[in-house]
Design a protein around this motif. Structure first.
Motif, PDB file in Angstrom:
ATOM      1  N   GLU A 182     -10.341  -4.410  31.961  1.00 13.72           N
ATOM      2  CA  GLU A 182     -10.316  -3.315  30.991  1.00 13.72           C
ATOM      3  C   GLU A 182     -11.644  -3.158  30.252  1.00 13.72           C
ATOM      4  OE1 GLU A 182      -7.864  -3.594  27.249  1.00 13.72           O
ATOM      5  OE2 GLU A 182      -6.599  -2.327  28.514  1.00 13.72           O
ATOM      6  N   ARG A 183     -12.310  -4.251  29.954  1.00  8.76           N
ATOM      7  CA  ARG A 183     -13.554  -4.178  29.172  1.00  8.76           C
ATOM      8  C   ARG A 183     -14.720  -3.587  29.961  1.00  8.76           C
ATOM      9  NH1 ARG A 183     -15.053 -10.573  28.733  1.00  8.76           N
ATOM     10  NH2 ARG A 183     -14.629 -11.049  30.904  1.00  8.76           N
ATOM     11  N   TYR A 184     -14.610  -3.555  31.294  1.00 13.04           N
ATOM     12  CA  TYR A 184     -15.696  -3.001  32.117  1.00 13.04           C
ATOM     13  C   TYR A 184     -15.503  -1.525  32.450  1.00 13.04           C
ATOM     14  CZ  TYR A 184     -16.622  -7.941  32.812  1.00 13.04           C
ATOM     15  OH  TYR A 184     -16.876  -9.266  32.609  1.00 13.04           O
ATOM     16  N   GLU A 185     -14.354  -0.955  32.162  1.00 16.81           N
ATOM     17  CA  GLU A 185     -14.074   0.433  32.526  1.00 16.81           C
ATOM     18  C   GLU A 185     -14.897   1.422  31.705  1.00 16.81           C
ATOM     19  OE1 GLU A 185      -9.877   0.914  32.285  1.00 16.81           O
ATOM     20  OE2 GLU A 185      -9.509  -0.230  34.117  1.00 16.81           O
ATOM     21  N   ASP A 186     -15.243   1.074  30.486  1.00 14.80           N
ATOM     22  CA  ASP A 186     -16.015   1.981  29.627  1.00 14.80           C
ATOM     23  C   ASP A 186     -17.471   2.113  30.068  1.00 14.80           C
ATOM     24  OD1 ASP A 186     -13.748   2.296  28.152  1.00 14.80           O
ATOM     25  OD2 ASP A 186     -14.298   0.776  26.667  1.00 14.80           O
ATOM     26  N   ARG A 187     -17.969   1.179  30.839  1.00 12.19           N
ATOM     27  CA  ARG A 187     -19.375   1.164  31.227  1.00 12.19           C
ATOM     28  C   ARG A 187     -19.660   2.025  32.455  1.00 12.19           C
ATOM     29  NH1 ARG A 187     -20.264  -5.319  30.554  1.00 12.19           N
ATOM     30  NH2 ARG A 187     -19.727  -5.397  28.360  1.00 12.19           N
ATOM     31  N   GLY A 188     -18.649   2.584  33.061  1.00  8.83           N
ATOM     32  CA  GLY A 188     -18.847   3.440  34.226  1.00  8.83           C
ATOM     33  C   GLY A 188     -19.172   2.678  35.493  1.00  8.83           C
TER      34      GLY A 188
END
Length: 104
Positions: A52-58
């Motif tokens: 989940e924490r990597y989804e915002d980085r594209g």
């Protein structure tokens, strides 16, 4: 990629613990197998939460998620092998009718 390959450390630790627990039915070996079985199941259920924490980085997360799932399934296969080796899983060989030998 470090997050995707994190179950590999668990597989190695679980393998060493399974080796140390032996093949006899004792409380330690059964508790060890229970823990070893629950860890990959929990990992599979929380796959989305882990990434989940990597989804915002594209970042494209398809391949890391597939690696993560494959390694968790590998850990579960290791537990199934140990259960079968200890005789706790039924196999088709044990369930098939055994031919009786005639005594002459």
């Amino acid at each position: 990629m470090a997050t995707a390959s994190s179950p590999m450390k668990q597989i190695l630790m679980t393998g060493v613990m399974m080796f140390m627990s032996g093949n006899t039915l004792q409380i330690f070996s059964i508790m060890m197998l229970g823990m070893a079985m629950w860890t990959p199941i929990r990992g599979l259920l929380e796959t989305g939460k882990v990434f989940e924490r990597y989804e915002d980085r594209g970042v494209d997360l398809v391949m890391p998620k597939l690696i993560y799932i494959a390694l968790n399934l590998g850990g579960f296969a290791l537990v199934c092998w140990k259960l079968s080796y200890m005789g706790l899983l039924p196999s088709t060989w044990e369930l098939s009718p055994v031919p009786r030998l005639r005594m002459v």
